[in-house]
Design a protein around this motif. Structure first.
Motif, PDB file in Angstrom:
ATOM      1  N   PRO A 330       0.889  -1.215   0.277  1.00 40.73           N
ATOM      2  CA  PRO A 330      -0.055  -0.096  -0.118  1.00 40.73           C
ATOM      3  C   PRO A 330       0.905   1.385  -0.021  1.00 40.73           C
ATOM      4  O   PRO A 330       0.421   2.217  -0.643  1.00 40.73           O
ATOM      5  N   LYS A 331       1.945   1.134   0.538  1.00 41.57           N
ATOM      6  CA  LYS A 331       2.846   2.567   0.595  1.00 41.57           C
ATOM      7  C   LYS A 331       3.420   2.775  -0.546  1.00 41.57           C
ATOM      8  O   LYS A 331       4.034   1.938  -1.450  1.00 41.57           O
ATOM      9  N   SER A 332       3.410   3.923  -1.218  1.00 39.86           N
ATOM     10  CA  SER A 332       3.952   4.361  -2.316  1.00 39.86           C
ATOM     11  C   SER A 332       5.521   4.287  -2.212  1.00 39.86           C
ATOM     12  O   SER A 332       6.176   4.673  -1.302  1.00 39.86           O
ATOM     13  N   PRO A 333       6.066   3.641  -3.706  1.00 42.67           N
ATOM     14  CA  PRO A 333       7.668   3.590  -3.453  1.00 42.67           C
ATOM     15  C   PRO A 333       8.140   5.115  -3.643  1.00 42.67           C
ATOM     16  O   PRO A 333       9.350   5.119  -3.389  1.00 42.67           O
ATOM     17  N   LEU A 334       7.415   5.803  -3.918  1.00 43.82           N
ATOM     18  CA  LEU A 334       7.974   7.405  -3.950  1.00 43.82           C
ATOM     19  C   LEU A 334       8.117   7.975  -2.461  1.00 43.82           C
ATOM     20  O   LEU A 334       8.513   8.981  -2.479  1.00 43.82           O
ATOM     21  N   ALA A 335       7.578   7.424  -1.773  1.00 43.33           N
ATOM     22  CA  ALA A 335       7.373   7.945  -0.344  1.00 43.33           C
ATOM     23  C   ALA A 335       8.945   8.138   0.020  1.00 43.33           C
ATOM     24  O   ALA A 335       9.887   7.609  -0.233  1.00 43.33           O
ATOM     25  N   PRO A 336       9.217   9.426   0.768  1.00 44.48           N
ATOM     26  CA  PRO A 336      10.575   9.593   1.246  1.00 44.48           C
ATOM     27  C   PRO A 336      10.997   8.679   2.261  1.00 44.48           C
ATOM     28  O   PRO A 336      10.244   8.228   3.087  1.00 44.48           O
ATOM     29  N   SER A 337      12.310   8.357   2.298  1.00 44.55           N
ATOM     30  CA  SER A 337      12.947   7.368   3.278  1.00 44.55           C
ATOM     31  C   SER A 337      12.831   8.011   4.714  1.00 44.55           C
ATOM     32  O   SER A 337      13.332   9.358   4.801  1.00 44.55           O
ATOM     33  N   LEU A 338      12.663   7.350   5.741  1.00 45.88           N
ATOM     34  CA  LEU A 338      12.591   7.953   7.034  1.00 45.88           C
ATOM     35  C   LEU A 338      14.106   7.686   7.671  1.00 45.88           C
ATOM     36  O   LEU A 338      14.742   6.767   7.180  1.00 45.88           O
ATOM     37  N   GLU A 339      14.171   8.358   8.766  1.00 41.53           N
ATOM     38  CA  GLU A 339      15.599   8.120   9.216  1.00 41.53           C
ATOM     39  C   GLU A 339      15.730   6.931   9.840  1.00 41.53           C
ATOM     40  O   GLU A 339      16.881   6.146   9.883  1.00 41.53           O
ATOM     41  N   ASP A 340      14.688   6.450  10.454  1.00 44.53           N
ATOM     42  CA  ASP A 340      15.011   5.140  11.363  1.00 44.53           C
ATOM     43  C   ASP A 340      14.538   3.986  10.499  1.00 44.53           C
ATOM     44  O   ASP A 340      14.421   2.816  10.986  1.00 44.53           O
ATOM     45  N   SER A 342      11.799   2.968   9.228  1.00 45.72           N
ATOM     46  CA  SER A 342      10.713   2.452   9.620  1.00 45.72           C
ATOM     47  C   SER A 342       9.700   2.184   8.437  1.00 45.72           C
ATOM     48  O   SER A 342       8.674   1.290   8.653  1.00 45.72           O
ATOM     49  N   HIS A 343       9.925   2.786   7.320  1.00 43.61           N
ATOM     50  CA  HIS A 343       9.386   2.236   6.088  1.00 43.61           C
ATOM     51  C   HIS A 343       9.613   1.025   5.422  1.00 43.61           C
ATOM     52  O   HIS A 343       9.037   0.524   4.380  1.00 43.61           O
ATOM     53  N   LEU A 344      10.747   0.417   5.957  1.00 42.66           N
ATOM     54  CA  LEU A 344      11.056  -0.879   5.484  1.00 42.66           C
ATOM     55  C   LEU A 344      10.567  -2.086   6.282  1.00 42.66           C
ATOM     56  O   LEU A 344      10.478  -1.709   7.416  1.00 42.66           O
ATOM     57  N   PRO A 345      10.327  -3.369   5.763  1.00 40.82           N
ATOM     58  CA  PRO A 345      10.206  -4.440   6.435  1.00 40.82           C
ATOM     59  C   PRO A 345      11.295  -4.691   7.476  1.00 40.82           C
ATOM     60  O   PRO A 345      12.346  -4.287   7.494  1.00 40.82           O
ATOM     61  N   PRO A 346      10.892  -5.463   8.682  1.00 37.44           N
ATOM     62  CA  PRO A 346      11.820  -5.499   9.905  1.00 37.44           C
ATOM     63  C   PRO A 346      13.508  -6.051   9.261  1.00 37.44           C
ATOM     64  O   PRO A 346      14.072  -5.408   9.809  1.00 37.44           O
ATOM     65  N   GLU A 347      13.411  -7.075   8.849  1.00 39.79           N
ATOM     66  CA  GLU A 347      14.739  -7.747   8.348  1.00 39.79           C
ATOM     67  C   GLU A 347      15.488  -6.604   7.659  1.00 39.79           C
ATOM     68  O   GLU A 347      16.492  -6.383   8.077  1.00 39.79           O
ATOM     69  N   GLN A 348      15.145  -6.016   6.759  1.00 38.86           N
ATOM     70  CA  GLN A 348      15.692  -5.044   5.861  1.00 38.86           C
ATOM     71  C   GLN A 348      15.795  -3.573   6.843  1.00 38.86           C
ATOM     72  O   GLN A 348      17.130  -3.123   6.612  1.00 38.86           O
ATOM     73  N   ARG A 349      14.979  -3.200   7.594  1.00 43.16           N
ATOM     74  CA  ARG A 349      15.299  -2.255   8.440  1.00 43.16           C
ATOM     75  C   ARG A 349      16.649  -2.678   9.504  1.00 43.16           C
ATOM     76  O   ARG A 349      17.322  -1.755   9.727  1.00 43.16           O
ATOM     77  N   SER A 409      25.821   9.863  20.399  1.00 42.87           N
ATOM     78  CA  SER A 409      24.302   9.974  20.279  1.00 42.87           C
ATOM     79  C   SER A 409      23.800   9.569  19.097  1.00 42.87           C
ATOM     80  O   SER A 409      22.767   8.657  19.311  1.00 42.87           O
ATOM     81  N   GLU A 410      24.455   9.581  17.994  1.00 42.78           N
ATOM     82  CA  GLU A 410      23.715   8.969  16.722  1.00 42.78           C
ATOM     83  C   GLU A 410      23.762   7.526  16.879  1.00 42.78           C
ATOM     84  O   GLU A 410      22.809   6.882  16.601  1.00 42.78           O
ATOM     85  N   ILE A 411      24.800   6.964  17.426  1.00 43.30           N
ATOM     86  CA  ILE A 411      24.937   5.379  17.682  1.00 43.30           C
ATOM     87  C   ILE A 411      24.077   5.131  18.742  1.00 43.30           C
ATOM     88  O   ILE A 411      23.317   3.861  18.225  1.00 43.30           O
ATOM     89  N   HIS A 412      23.739   5.681  19.580  1.00 46.51           N
ATOM     90  CA  HIS A 412      22.926   5.254  20.486  1.00 46.51           C
ATOM     91  C   HIS A 412      21.402   5.114  20.086  1.00 46.51           C
ATOM     92  O   HIS A 412      20.630   4.498  20.282  1.00 46.51           O
ATOM     93  N   LYS A 413      21.049   6.519  19.094  1.00 43.71           N
ATOM     94  CA  LYS A 413      19.775   6.420  18.894  1.00 43.71           C
ATOM     95  C   LYS A 413      19.527   5.432  17.847  1.00 43.71           C
ATOM     96  O   LYS A 413      18.399   4.717  17.883  1.00 43.71           O
ATOM     97  N   ASN A 414      20.498   5.097  16.801  1.00 42.36           N
ATOM     98  CA  ASN A 414      20.261   3.959  15.850  1.00 42.36           C
ATOM     99  C   ASN A 414      20.328   2.521  16.768  1.00 42.36           C
ATOM    100  O   ASN A 414      19.498   1.779  16.250  1.00 42.36           O
ATOM    101  N   GLU A 415      21.066   2.366  17.804  1.00 44.19           N
ATOM    102  CA  GLU A 415      20.816   1.185  18.394  1.00 44.19           C
ATOM    103  C   GLU A 415      19.493   0.965  19.209  1.00 44.19           C
ATOM    104  O   GLU A 415      19.267   0.068  19.549  1.00 44.19           O
ATOM    105  N   SER A 416      18.840   2.209  19.640  1.00 46.20           N
ATOM    106  CA  SER A 416      17.779   1.908  20.209  1.00 46.20           C
ATOM    107  C   SER A 416      16.809   1.422  19.054  1.00 46.20           C
ATOM    108  O   SER A 416      15.684   0.735  19.317  1.00 46.20           O
ATOM    109  N   TRP A 417      16.665   2.015  17.934  1.00 43.10           N
ATOM    110  CA  TRP A 417      16.036   1.616  16.844  1.00 43.10           C
ATOM    111  C   TRP A 417      16.135  -0.047  16.369  1.00 43.10           C
ATOM    112  O   TRP A 417      15.232  -0.658  16.324  1.00 43.10           O
ATOM    113  N   LEU A 418      17.539  -0.244  16.516  1.00 42.62           N
ATOM    114  CA  LEU A 418      17.920  -1.354  16.279  1.00 42.62           C
ATOM    115  C   LEU A 418      17.367  -2.568  17.264  1.00 42.62           C
ATOM    116  O   LEU A 418      17.065  -3.755  17.134  1.00 42.62           O
ATOM    117  N   SER A 419      17.427  -2.083  18.397  1.00 37.57           N
ATOM    118  CA  SER A 419      16.880  -2.886  19.785  1.00 37.57           C
ATOM    119  C   SER A 419      15.628  -3.117  19.639  1.00 37.57           C
ATOM    120  O   SER A 419      14.870  -4.203  19.692  1.00 37.57           O
TER     121      SER A 419
END
Length: 564
Positions: A330-340, A342-349, A409-419
């Motif tokens: 359903p999501k348009s492929p032209l949608a902008p990529s989010l920083e986290d 989250s628009h990707l499937p879990p494994e790809q994210r 700070s960036e690493i911790h933020k991305n590790e939070s999303w990864l966790s």
């Protein structure tokens, strides 16, 4: 067999033959030039072809499929092959065409010199012949005049009517004519002898030598043509081994195509991490309808055997949206990529976040190395002031420290999303049967940042900033960088074994969630070592667990683990 003796009278034909030889050499040189131009055009077209089908790509667009890698390897080999064709053209231009043109100019100069020498010799012989012929004609005229004087004298001498003076005059005239005839005879004899000598020299010395030089020149031209024929082939033969390697590289690239590897890469690239949807229950909306006794159908007793709609299994909008796994997303492929991501499937994210964390960790390590180098330089300046001002390095050190804080700070933020992603994956994995279910450790490993991973070797955590005890005897806990949050879901059903104990060197308030409060000189049990992030997991004697800064405690590891 030499031209000088056999072709002594074929000067004009030899002139034409030598000119034909030079023209033939230049014709062959023209052939070589057109051949090397064909090679140059062929090489250029090959390079353009490779450039057309091997465009510039970013790092993310690099092909990973074995078929693509082999294809680009073949293009690289073809590019090398084009380079060998350029070498062929270059060496043909230098060793064959250039040599032929230079030799042609030398032949023209030499041929011109020899022909001029031959013409000079012929002109000199012609001049000698003219002198001889003139003296011969003069001798002939003088003899005729002498004969006339003789006849006149004889006529007057026999004439009785002739006077004595007339006879004497005729006699004197006869004497003069006879004397001139004798002189002309002598001159003619001398000129004839000279001409005969020069003619012998001309046909036995001068012309044979000139024709021999022309013969040598023509033979050298023939030899040069043979050498250039061989050079023409050698140029091609010298590149054959390299061309063979290029072709062998293409064959090797073809053998490297692995269909199973490509299939695995497709799975890795597009695996979403979602589980297939489960069965949807039957929702009976007719249970509230009253049935009459005249109904011939088998009635279902009220509230018996009726499946009530389960709110957890109702087809909600969110559940319907997951059907894009088997249909249109359903999501348009032209949608902008989010920083986290989250628009990707879990494994790809998870993969994208892990890659970003690795990249940020490398940048952080560079900044740490730069900070250490600046501190060492500052220490050198402090010990040797003549080498530089230590304070001049402080702005750069401060800038480096600021960059390190930003990267952490960036690493911790991305590790939070990864966790968050790995926590979901671990949760789904706990619901599945596993051969390691009876292992003494939990299925997932928990980090201070709350991240989980099935493989401890896959943990990528950047160490947070810790106070340096060398800079201050009593570090301020407020200066210690602490994680924003910790997971407080410790596995109480299966407590971690004790690895050792530690003694608190400083007090720690443990205000952040997941940290452990401790006071100076407290003795704690170590249940998880520092993984490189600056935090050690410990347990109090009361059973309370949490993370404490590694630099705040003095650790003593035990050989054998023991339970609490």
């Amino acid at each position: 067999m030499t031209w000088g003796t056999e072709l002594w009278d074929q000067f004009e034909n030899l002139d034409k033959h030598t000119q034909w030889g030079i023209d033939f050499l230049e014709r062959y040189a023209k052939f070589v030039k057109e051949r090397l131009e064909i090679e140059q055009t062929y090489a250029k077209q090959l390079r353009n072809l490779v450039k057309k089908y091997c465009p510039k790509r970013s790092k993310d667009d690099e092909p990973r499929f074995s078929s693509c890698v082999s294809y680009y390897s073949i293009l690289n080999e073809l590019n090398d092959y084009a380079g060998q064709r350029e070498i062929v053209a270059e060496e043909m231009g230098q060793d064959v065409y250039g040599e032929l043109m230079r030799y042609s100019q030398d032949l023209k100069s030499e041929r011109k010199h020899h022909l001029q020498e031959g013409r000079k010799a012929q002109q000199y012989l012609d001049q000698c012949w003219k002198h001889m012929d003139n003296s011969k004609k003069k001798f002939e005229r003088e003899c005729k005049e002498a004969e006339k004087s003789q006849i006149s004298y004889d006529r007057l001498d026999n004439d009785i009517n002739a006077t004595k003076s007339e006879v004497e005059k005729a006699k004197s005239q006869l004497y003069l004519r006879t004397h001139s005839a004798d002189e002309s005879k002598n001159e003619y004899a001398a000129q004839l002898q000279n001409f005969n000598g020069e003619q012998w020299k001309h046909f036995n010395v001068a012309i044979p030598q000139i024709f021999k030089n022309l013969q040598d020149m023509d033979e050298r031209r023939t030899v040069k043509l043979g050498e250039t024929y061989r050079s023409f082939a050698d140029v091609e033969r010298r590149v054959i081994p390299i061309i063979s390697k290029c072709l062998e590289g293409m064959v090797t690239a073809a053998k490297a195509v692995d269909q199973r590897k490509d299939s695995a890469i497709v799975v890795e690239s597009f695996k979403s991490g979602f589980e297939p949807p489960g069965d949807f229950p039957f929702e009976d909306y007719s249970q509230n309808l009253s049935r009459t006794a005249s109904d011939n159908t088998i009635s279902t007793p009220k509230n018996e055997g009726v499946v009530k709609p389960d709110p957890k299994h109702s087809i909600s909008k969110a559940a319907k949206n997951k059907l894009w796994l088997f249909g249109k997303k359903p999501k348009s492929p032209l949608a902008p990529s989010l920083e986290d991501f989250s628009h990707l499937p879990p494994e790809q994210r998870r993969k994208r976040l892990q890659a970003r964390i690795d990249e940020l960790s490398k940048e952080l390590q560079k900044e740490v190395d730069q900070r250490d180098a600046l501190n060492k330089m500052k220490d050198v300046y402090e010990k040797n002031p003549q080498m530089g001002d230590p304070q001049s390095l402080q702005p750069k050190i401060s800038e480096t420290m600021c960059n390190m804080e930003k990267l952490r700070s960036e690493i911790h933020k991305n590790e939070s999303w990864l966790s968050e992603v790995e926590g979901k994956v671990s949760t789904r994995g706990d619901r599945r049967p596993s051969a390691d279910i009876n292992h003494h450790t939990p299925h997932g490993r928990e980090s201070p940042e709350g991240s989980y991973t099935d493989d401890p070797s896959q943990e990528h955590r950047s160490p947070p900033h810790q106070p340096d005890p060398r800079q201050a005897h009593q570090p301020d806990p407020r200066q210690a960088h602490q994680p924003d949050e910790f997971d407080d879901e410790f596995d109480n059903d299966d407590p971690l074994p004790v690895l050792g104990h530690c003694k608190a060197l400083y007090s720690f308030d443990g205000q952040n969630e997941g940290t452990l409060l401790m006071k100076e000189d407290d003795v704690l049990y170590i249940i998880e070592e520092d993984k490189g992030d600056g935090w050690t997991r410990a347990r109090k004697q009361s059973g309370e667990e949490g993370y404490v800064p590694t630099s705040y405690v003095e650790i003593a590891m035990e050989k054998n683990s023991k339970g609490s």
